[in-house]
Scaffold this motif. Structure first.
Motif, PDB file in Angstrom:
ATOM      1  N   ASP A   3      15.171   4.480  -0.957  1.00 32.43           N
ATOM      2  CA  ASP A   3      15.257   5.095   0.368  1.00 32.43           C
ATOM      3  C   ASP A   3      13.872   5.428   0.921  1.00 32.43           C
ATOM      4  O   ASP A   3      12.845   5.124   0.307  1.00 32.43           O
ATOM      5  N   GLY A   4      13.855   6.089   2.083  1.00 34.90           N
ATOM      6  CA  GLY A   4      12.584   6.425   2.723  1.00 34.90           C
ATOM      7  C   GLY A   4      11.709   7.308   1.859  1.00 34.90           C
ATOM      8  O   GLY A   4      10.478   7.152   1.831  1.00 34.90           O
ATOM      9  N   ALA A   5      12.334   8.250   1.133  1.00 28.72           N
ATOM     10  CA  ALA A   5      11.559   9.151   0.263  1.00 28.72           C
ATOM     11  C   ALA A   5      10.823   8.365  -0.826  1.00 28.72           C
ATOM     12  O   ALA A   5       9.679   8.689  -1.181  1.00 28.72           O
ATOM     13  N   PHE A   6      11.466   7.317  -1.342  1.00 23.95           N
ATOM     14  CA  PHE A   6      10.818   6.470  -2.348  1.00 23.95           C
ATOM     15  C   PHE A   6       9.563   5.823  -1.761  1.00 23.95           C
ATOM     16  O   PHE A   6       8.504   5.789  -2.405  1.00 23.95           O
ATOM     17  N   PHE A   7       9.661   5.328  -0.531  1.00 22.47           N
ATOM     18  CA  PHE A   7       8.510   4.660   0.086  1.00 22.47           C
ATOM     19  C   PHE A   7       7.394   5.651   0.403  1.00 22.47           C
ATOM     20  O   PHE A   7       6.208   5.315   0.302  1.00 22.47           O
ATOM     21  N   ARG A   8       7.767   6.890   0.747  1.00 22.14           N
ATOM     22  CA  ARG A   8       6.733   7.916   0.954  1.00 22.14           C
ATOM     23  C   ARG A   8       6.028   8.218  -0.371  1.00 22.14           C
ATOM     24  O   ARG A   8       4.807   8.391  -0.397  1.00 22.14           O
ATOM     25  N   ARG A   9       6.798   8.276  -1.460  1.00 17.15           N
ATOM     26  CA  ARG A   9       6.187   8.504  -2.785  1.00 17.15           C
ATOM     27  C   ARG A   9       5.268   7.347  -3.167  1.00 17.15           C
ATOM     28  O   ARG A   9       4.196   7.558  -3.743  1.00 17.15           O
ATOM     29  N   TRP A  10       5.695   6.119  -2.838  1.00 16.66           N
ATOM     30  CA  TRP A  10       4.844   4.962  -3.135  1.00 16.66           C
ATOM     31  C   TRP A  10       3.485   5.090  -2.431  1.00 16.66           C
ATOM     32  O   TRP A  10       2.433   4.929  -3.050  1.00 16.66           O
ATOM     33  N   LEU A  11       3.525   5.405  -1.139  1.00 19.37           N
ATOM     34  CA  LEU A  11       2.274   5.444  -0.388  1.00 19.37           C
ATOM     35  C   LEU A  11       1.404   6.632  -0.810  1.00 19.37           C
ATOM     36  O   LEU A  11       0.176   6.541  -0.797  1.00 19.37           O
ATOM     37  N   ALA A  12       2.035   7.725  -1.237  1.00 18.18           N
ATOM     38  CA  ALA A  12       1.264   8.854  -1.776  1.00 18.18           C
ATOM     39  C   ALA A  12       0.586   8.446  -3.087  1.00 18.18           C
ATOM     40  O   ALA A  12      -0.586   8.780  -3.336  1.00 18.18           O
ATOM     41  N   ALA A  13       1.316   7.717  -3.936  1.00 21.16           N
ATOM     42  CA  ALA A  13       0.736   7.231  -5.196  1.00 21.16           C
ATOM     43  C   ALA A  13      -0.383   6.229  -4.929  1.00 21.16           C
ATOM     44  O   ALA A  13      -1.420   6.231  -5.608  1.00 21.16           O
ATOM     45  N   ALA A  14      -0.184   5.376  -3.923  1.00 17.13           N
ATOM     46  CA  ALA A  14      -1.220   4.408  -3.551  1.00 17.13           C
ATOM     47  C   ALA A  14      -2.476   5.133  -3.071  1.00 17.13           C
ATOM     48  O   ALA A  14      -3.599   4.765  -3.427  1.00 17.13           O
ATOM     49  N   ALA A  15      -2.284   6.183  -2.267  1.00 17.26           N
ATOM     50  CA  ALA A  15      -3.430   6.966  -1.771  1.00 17.26           C
ATOM     51  C   ALA A  15      -4.191   7.587  -2.935  1.00 17.26           C
ATOM     52  O   ALA A  15      -5.428   7.590  -2.954  1.00 17.26           O
ATOM     53  N   GLY A  16      -3.455   8.091  -3.933  1.00 18.17           N
ATOM     54  CA  GLY A  16      -4.098   8.674  -5.108  1.00 18.17           C
ATOM     55  C   GLY A  16      -4.891   7.640  -5.894  1.00 18.17           C
ATOM     56  O   GLY A  16      -6.019   7.909  -6.338  1.00 18.17           O
ATOM     57  N   ALA A  17      -4.306   6.449  -6.034  1.00 17.12           N
ATOM     58  CA  ALA A  17      -4.983   5.372  -6.768  1.00 17.12           C
ATOM     59  C   ALA A  17      -6.250   4.925  -6.040  1.00 17.12           C
ATOM     60  O   ALA A  17      -7.299   4.708  -6.660  1.00 17.12           O
ATOM     61  N   VAL A  18      -6.156   4.797  -4.728  1.00 13.39           N
ATOM     62  CA  VAL A  18      -7.323   4.391  -3.932  1.00 13.39           C
ATOM     63  C   VAL A  18      -8.425   5.449  -4.031  1.00 13.39           C
ATOM     64  O   VAL A  18      -9.610   5.115  -4.170  1.00 13.39           O
ATOM     65  N   GLU A  19      -8.029   6.721  -3.992  1.00 12.72           N
ATOM     66  CA  GLU A  19      -9.030   7.789  -4.103  1.00 12.72           C
ATOM     67  C   GLU A  19      -9.732   7.740  -5.457  1.00 12.72           C
ATOM     68  O   GLU A  19     -10.958   7.840  -5.537  1.00 12.72           O
ATOM     69  N   ARG A  20      -8.955   7.555  -6.526  1.00 16.46           N
ATOM     70  CA  ARG A  20      -9.545   7.488  -7.877  1.00 16.46           C
ATOM     71  C   ARG A  20     -10.470   6.287  -8.041  1.00 16.46           C
ATOM     72  O   ARG A  20     -11.468   6.354  -8.743  1.00 16.46           O
TER      73      ARG A  20
END
Length: 199
Positions: A3-20
């Protein structure tokens, strides 16, 4: 179903990975590009996280379209329009469904990746983000882990290639021996997807 919440979690995880990994992405880009890939993506994905938290789009498609629009408006250089196009096209392909299957996401991501190819005029083997994204979209039909592995293998496979598109192509033979930063950041995004799916 995702669902939409899953995709929001994906993009939050992606943002964390990009920051690291921002420094490593910039280091890769300094060898064959403008030395700004990590900083640009870090800023872009931070803005994506912020807008998703504020607007809370509900459907998978709406999450990706909003994220794509934010990247296009926030990130300079080529990576903003390319990543933004990928997410927007993927989101539009998902339509207004409240939840989607992995197979539906794989088909939509294939459409998103085709948008990147169209915008950049590149194809697999040109030493670009497509070297990670095309195999990832194909492998996503099998599993999230297969997509992650295909993206990582695709990024590594750019090392011996000669760049044929983008700033790196100006270097000619000197682009050989360097891993493409766009393929590397693409692999980070797919790895974040697999990580959230496995959680």
């Amino acid at each position: 179903m995702f669902d939409g919440a899953f995709f929001r979690r994906w993009l939050a995880a992606a943002a964390g990975a990009v920051e690291r990994e921002a420094d490593r992405l910039t280091e890769l880009d300094s060898a064959i590009g403008d030395a700004d890939h990590g900083a640009n993506l870090k800023r872009g994905f931070a803005a994506v996280t912020e807008v998703l938290d504020k607007e809370l789009p509900e459907t998978p498609g709406a999450v990706l379209v909003l994220a794509g629009r934010q990247l296009i408006s926030t990130v300079g250089g080529a990576s903003g329009p390319l990543y933004g196009t990928m997410l927007r096209r993927t989101g539009k392909a998902l339509g207004e469904a409240g939840a989607v299957t992995r197979e539906e996401l794989a088909a939509a991501l294939t459409a998103g990746v085709a948008g990147v190819a169209q915008l950049g005029g590149a194809k697999p083997g040109d030493k670009t983000m497509l070297d990670a994204l095309v195999p990832a979209a194909e492998a996503l039909g099998d599993s999230f882990a297969a997509a992650r592995d295909a993206a990582e293998a695709g990024a590594l496979a750019t090392v011996p290639l000669r760049a044929r598109k983008g700033r790196a192509s100006y270097l000619g033979e000197r682009s050989i021996g360097h891993q493409d930063p766009g393929a590397t950041s693409s692999a980070l995004l797919i790895a974040a997807l697999a990580e959230v799916a496995a959680a």
